[in-house]
Design a protein around this motif. Structure first.
Motif, PDB file in Angstrom:
ATOM      1  N   LYS A  46       1.297   3.807  -3.119  1.00  0.00           N
ATOM      2  CA  LYS A  46       0.636   5.046  -2.692  1.00  0.00           C
ATOM      3  C   LYS A  46      -0.887   4.898  -2.684  1.00  0.00           C
ATOM      4  O   LYS A  46      -1.614   5.778  -3.165  1.00  0.00           O
ATOM      5  CB  LYS A  46       1.060   6.214  -3.577  1.00  0.00           C
ATOM      6  CG  LYS A  46       2.545   6.540  -3.484  1.00  0.00           C
ATOM      7  CD  LYS A  46       2.908   7.702  -4.367  1.00  0.00           C
ATOM      8  CE  LYS A  46       4.335   8.151  -4.130  1.00  0.00           C
ATOM      9  NZ  LYS A  46       5.338   7.080  -4.309  1.00  0.00           N
ATOM     10  N   VAL A  47      -1.359   3.790  -2.131  1.00  0.00           N
ATOM     11  CA  VAL A  47      -2.794   3.548  -2.002  1.00  0.00           C
ATOM     12  C   VAL A  47      -3.277   4.116  -0.666  1.00  0.00           C
ATOM     13  O   VAL A  47      -2.704   3.797   0.384  1.00  0.00           O
ATOM     14  CB  VAL A  47      -3.114   2.037  -2.071  1.00  0.00           C
ATOM     15  CG1 VAL A  47      -4.598   1.789  -1.876  1.00  0.00           C
ATOM     16  CG2 VAL A  47      -2.643   1.471  -3.411  1.00  0.00           C
ATOM     17  N   LYS A  48      -4.299   4.935  -0.699  1.00  0.00           N
ATOM     18  CA  LYS A  48      -4.850   5.549   0.506  1.00  0.00           C
ATOM     19  C   LYS A  48      -6.169   4.865   0.868  1.00  0.00           C
ATOM     20  O   LYS A  48      -7.038   4.686   0.019  1.00  0.00           O
ATOM     21  CB  LYS A  48      -5.065   7.047   0.295  1.00  0.00           C
ATOM     22  CG  LYS A  48      -3.764   7.795   0.001  1.00  0.00           C
ATOM     23  CD  LYS A  48      -4.002   9.265  -0.233  1.00  0.00           C
ATOM     24  CE  LYS A  48      -2.694   9.989  -0.548  1.00  0.00           C
ATOM     25  NZ  LYS A  48      -2.891  11.429  -0.790  1.00  0.00           N
ATOM     26  N   LEU A  80       0.827  -1.204   0.000  1.00  0.00           N
ATOM     27  CA  LEU A  80       0.000   0.000   0.000  1.00  0.00           C
ATOM     28  C   LEU A  80       0.862   1.255   0.000  1.00  0.00           C
ATOM     29  O   LEU A  80       0.535   2.253  -0.664  1.00  0.00           O
ATOM     30  CB  LEU A  80      -0.919   0.005   1.228  1.00  0.00           C
ATOM     31  CG  LEU A  80      -2.051  -1.028   1.251  1.00  0.00           C
ATOM     32  CD1 LEU A  80      -2.777  -0.985   2.581  1.00  0.00           C
ATOM     33  CD2 LEU A  80      -3.021  -0.806   0.095  1.00  0.00           C
TER      34      LEU A  80
END
Length: 312
Positions: A87-89, A83
């Motif tokens: 760059k997964v939010k 993540l």
């Protein structure tokens, strides 16, 4: 003017391509060994439940608990790492649950390592009373206490440091990590105090058991072979404890380096630290115990090689 714009566009595409290749390489270098060790840990967990001799022996039950916590921690850490790399939010509640799961499983390993040396201590120093002291029921009770202590630690962090008054306004605007949860500096101080207490307790248990086993080995009535094997096991427990302790310095090191190095250098250093401080401590239990233990080794190799099951 159009040539300048085209040049900037080409440079932007090239930079994006380089960033994409860097992300793919970095994530592959961490994901491949992580999945390999997840497979090994999963096979070891299956092995420890495949035979009655493992299910009915206290030290193998404790090993299963240690390995289960390490496997969950490794899977959760790999998810957090991917993540972060991509760059997964995530929504704040989801990120909070992942963080609480990480905190729960992180405390299980050192707490289990504080019980395992005492089991070896009783086996060597009180062999006649061992069947009445180290029973399956008592081992199960010890494991339940371990999970309760770690759960209470999570509950304490949530009750005393979570900003409930800001719950409606909280949104995850940063990458999902313990740093992004913003529980405050008091939470960090509490985590540090709890970690020190747990590791000091485990260290005292290992050192006390090791000294007691050495003294017992010098007695004529002691089982020399059992004492020697127990001593080696306690040294292994100490090494595991040190490796688990190394995983706690991973976030502070990254924070310190982020202030001095570039983003590209930090991503490569983060990958190296992640493999050394997170992946390796979570997989060495299955490798060392699986290859070292004469009872576990043939069954483990049988399952890894997909051969016919052996009978004990």
């Amino acid at each position: 003017m159009s040539n300048v714009s085209q040049s900037y566009t080409n440079m932007s595409i090239e930079v994006q391509y380089q960033d994409l290749m860097r992300v793919i390489i970095v994530s592959t270098l961490s994901t491949v060994p992580s999945f390999i060790f997840l497979f090994l840990n999963g096979t070891m967990l299956f092995t420890l439940r495949s035979k009655p001799v493992f299910r009915d022996t206290p030290r193998y039950i404790l090993l299963y608990n240690l390995l289960f916590a390490d496997t969950v921690q490794l899977a959760q850490s790999q998810l957090h790492y991917l993540l972060s790399v991509f760059k997964v939010k995530l929504p704040y509640p989801v990120c909070l649950c992942l963080s609480l799961l990480a905190s729960l499983t992180t405390g299980i390993s050192p707490l289990t390592l504080s019980v395992m040396p005492l089991e070896r201590y009783v086996a060597v120093c009180y062999p006649l009373r061992y069947p009445t002291i180290i029973t399956i029921r008592n081992t199960g009770a010890a494991i339940i206490v371990i999970w309760i202590i770690s759960s209470l630690n999570n509950l304490t962090r949530l009750i005393f440091f979570f900003p409930f008054e800001m719950l409606k306004n909280l949104q995850e605007k940063d990458l999902c990590s313990n740093i992004a949860l913003l529980l405050g500096t008091r939470s960090d101080q509490y985590d540090t105090a709890f970690t020190c207490l747990v590791f000091v307790s485990a260290g005292v248990a290992v050192i006390f058991s090791y000294i007691a086993v050495i003294l017992a080995a010098r007695l004529a009535s002691a089982n020399k072979a059992l004492a020697r094997k127990a001593r080696n096991t306690l040294l292994l427990n100490m090494m595991q404890l040190c490796l688990s302790l190394c995983s706690t310095i991973y976030p502070p090191l990254l924070i310190a380096l982020s202030r001095t190095v570039t983003r590209t250098v930090l991503s490569w250093v983060q990958n190296i630290f992640y493999v050394c401080f997170i992946i390796l401590p979570r997989c060495l239990s299955s490798l060392i115990y699986g290859l070292r233990d004469r009872t576990v080794r043939p069954v483990l190799m049988c399952h890894l090689c997909c051969h016919q099951k052996l009978s004990l």
